[in-house]
Design an enzyme around this catalytic site. Sequence first.
Site, PDB file in Angstrom:
ATOM      1  N   GLY A  51       0.793  -1.234   0.000  1.00 48.93           N
ATOM      2  CA  GLY A  51       0.000   0.000   0.000  1.00 48.93           C
ATOM      3  C   GLY A  51       0.820   1.276   0.000  1.00 48.93           C
ATOM      4  N   ARG A  92     -11.846   7.699  -1.603  1.00 51.35           N
ATOM      5  CA  ARG A  92     -12.534   8.709  -2.419  1.00 51.35           C
ATOM      6  C   ARG A  92     -12.903   8.148  -3.783  1.00 51.35           C
ATOM      7  NH1 ARG A  92     -11.290  11.846  -6.420  1.00 51.35           N
ATOM      8  NH2 ARG A  92     -12.477  13.739  -6.758  1.00 51.35           N
TER       9      ARG A  92
END
Length: 142
Positions: A51, A92
């Site tokens: 990540g 988002r």
Amino acid sequence: VAHDRMKTELCEWVVKNKNQFKDRKIVATGTTGKLLLSHVPNLDITALKSGPLGGDQQIGAMIAEGMLDALFFFQDPMTPQPHDSDIKALVRLATVYDIPIACNPSTANFLISSPYFDQPELAPGGDPVAEQFQDYLQREID
């Protein structure tokens, strides 16, 4: 996807629910993907980059390209993350593209128990992004 302190919990949850994923392609960030492969080697799992090293953005790009149907992201709300901006960008994009997000075992259970999990094409969804954000896409720039 899972924060470090949530990786074990995600792996245990996937093991319990492996039948829900047996005919699916799973994409995971690097470390989480490797752990999942060791727990459920019979599932089709692709491990991307870690990540913080770009894996969150790789998954975000896949969402933007319409390649993912859902996001299982077990988050640790009590530990600051050095790549918080990447995490916010990923969440988002999932929101913008109307991708269901499961952030913990409870929401993950709701997601996989929905009839739409097996037939996402039947789910009442939002308008496609191009329609939803048409004003934004057609705005004039001075």
